[in-house]
Design an enzyme around this catalytic site. Structure first.
Site, PDB file in Angstrom:
ATOM      1  N   LYS A 205       1.217  -0.903   0.116  1.00  0.00           N
ATOM      2  CA  LYS A 205       0.122   0.174   0.459  1.00  0.00           C
ATOM      3  C   LYS A 205       0.828   1.166   0.014  1.00  0.00           C
ATOM      4  CE  LYS A 205      -2.047   1.578   3.311  1.00  0.00           C
ATOM      5  NZ  LYS A 205      -3.622   2.160   4.654  1.00  0.00           N
TER       6      LYS A 205
HETATM    7  C1  5RP Z   1      -3.675   5.288   8.162  1.00  0.00           C
HETATM    8  C2  5RP Z   1      -3.356   4.281   7.762  1.00  0.00           C
HETATM    9  C3  5RP Z   1      -4.314   3.785   6.745  1.00  0.00           C
HETATM   10  O1  5RP Z   1      -5.063   2.696   6.054  1.00  0.00           O
HETATM   11  C4  5RP Z   1      -3.881   4.941   4.624  1.00  0.00           C
HETATM   12  O2  5RP Z   1      -3.349   6.203   5.665  1.00  0.00           O
HETATM   13  C5  5RP Z   1      -5.175   4.625   4.807  1.00  0.00           C
HETATM   14  O3  5RP Z   1      -6.103   5.920   4.600  1.00  0.00           O
HETATM   15  P1  5RP Z   1      -6.112   7.628   4.207  1.00  0.00           P
HETATM   16  O4  5RP Z   1      -7.040   7.076   2.646  1.00  0.00           O
HETATM   17  O5  5RP Z   1      -7.062   7.941   5.571  1.00  0.00           O
HETATM   18  O6  5RP Z   1      -5.046   7.748   4.368  1.00  0.00           O
HETATM   19  O7  5RP Z   1      -2.075   3.401   7.404  1.00  0.00           O
HETATM   20  O8  5RP Z   1      -2.326   4.855   9.357  1.00  0.00           O
END
Ligand code: 5RP
Length: 293
Positions: A205
């Site tokens: 991710k």
């Molecule tokens: C928060 C995270 C979230 O899973 C990731 O950042 C996705 O959330 P957003 O779209 O709000 O950034 O790692 O710690």
């Protein structure tokens, strides 16, 4: 065991038909994984589109009650029809999310920092594999901090999770963090995503960036794009469309869904892009039609 009444003698062996179950597995880089790993990955990535809509609500693990997540018990259930995977902590899932339903689970397994810290890059692998299995997780989400003080410990967390994941057939998702000293350029993301994939993560991710297609090409496992800070819905849908059209196999959106004025409609519009080939403009029209119904 079946009863023994009416047993028929086998006779149709289709001798001229080649063995059917010999197609490559549809998730990038997963062909050599065992059946259990593939089953978990199929709970995450849709077999037809190859993509996923992850709803991220794990922010509380270091932010406490983030705006829009004050009541997880009210926010999450209403979004379930439009998402494929719940990305949350074990505490949030157990306390606030109904167990029924067939959603994939991306379990946040690292922790150790809070909004009070100057440096957020020091985490531990907090959830043991027994509880990952109890939670029926389809992947373990591990934060990695490439280029930060906590780089070594975060990659040690990742490697420990990969070792356990291989042993128990549970995929690992490496989350590429960005911070003050980590520039959001393709140069950084090519480095970070490739390191995390080389260390054995099955999913990455990360964030969208210029030359994103090159980041995708250089990464041997699927990339899911985090939504990042809240944007106007039109821009967030453009981000989703750019990501998918340049090779991301899904989005992992949090704030751009739960901080939207219309989270349900927003998640439905994101789904149109991820699974139904909508452009950002078509999805935004869909979103507006829904909220003005
Ligand atoms: C928060 C995270 C979230 O899973 C990731 O950042 C996705 O959330 P957003 O779209 O709000 O950034 O790692 O710690």
């Amino acid at each position: 065991m079946a009863d023994l009444e009416g047993i028929k003698v086998a006779h149709n062996y289709y001798k001229d038909v080649p063995f059917a179950n010999n197609q490559p597995f549809y998730v990038k880089g997963a062909n050599h994984l065992d059946w259990g790993m593939k089953k978990h990955l199929s709970n995450i990535f849709d077999e037809n589109s190859g993509n996923t809509v992850m709803f991220a609500f794990d922010h509380g693990y270091f932010m406490g009650s983030a705006a829009g997540l004050e009541r997880l018990d009210l926010v999450v259930p209403k979004l379930l029809p439009n998402i494929d995977v719940l990305m949350g902590t074990r505490g949030a899932l157990r306390s606030c999310v109904p167990a029924q339903g067939r959603k994939g689970i991306a379990l946040r397994v690292t922790s150790g920092s809070s909004m009070l810290d100057e440096d957020l890059s020091h985490e531990v692998l907090a959830v043991d594999i027994e509880d990952v299995i109890r939670m029926n997780a389809d992947c373990m989400a591990i934060q990695t901090f490439i280029g930060a003080e906590g780089q070594l410990s975060s990659l040690d967390n990742l490697s420990k999770a990969v070792n356990l994941g291989v042993r128990y057939s549970i995929p690992t998702m490496g989350v590429v963090a960005v911070g003050k000293q980590m520039e959001r350029t393709d140069r950084f993301f090519k480095l970070a995503t490739r390191i995390v994939a080389e260390l054995g993560a099955n999913i990455i991710k990360t964030y969208y960036c210029e030359n994103f297609e090159e980041v995708v090409s250089a990464c041997p496992v699927p990339i899911v794009v985090a939504g990042g800070k809240k944007l106007p819905e039109k821009e967030a849908l453009e981000l989703a469309y750019q990501s998918i059209s340049q090779g991301a196999r899904g989005v992992d959106m949090g704030r751009n869904i739960f901080q939207s004025e219309n989270p349900v409609e927003m998640s439905a519009a994101v789904r149109k892009i991820v699974h139904e080939g909508f452009t950002d403009k078509e999805a935004y029209e869909f979103y507006q039609d829904m909220i003005h119904q």
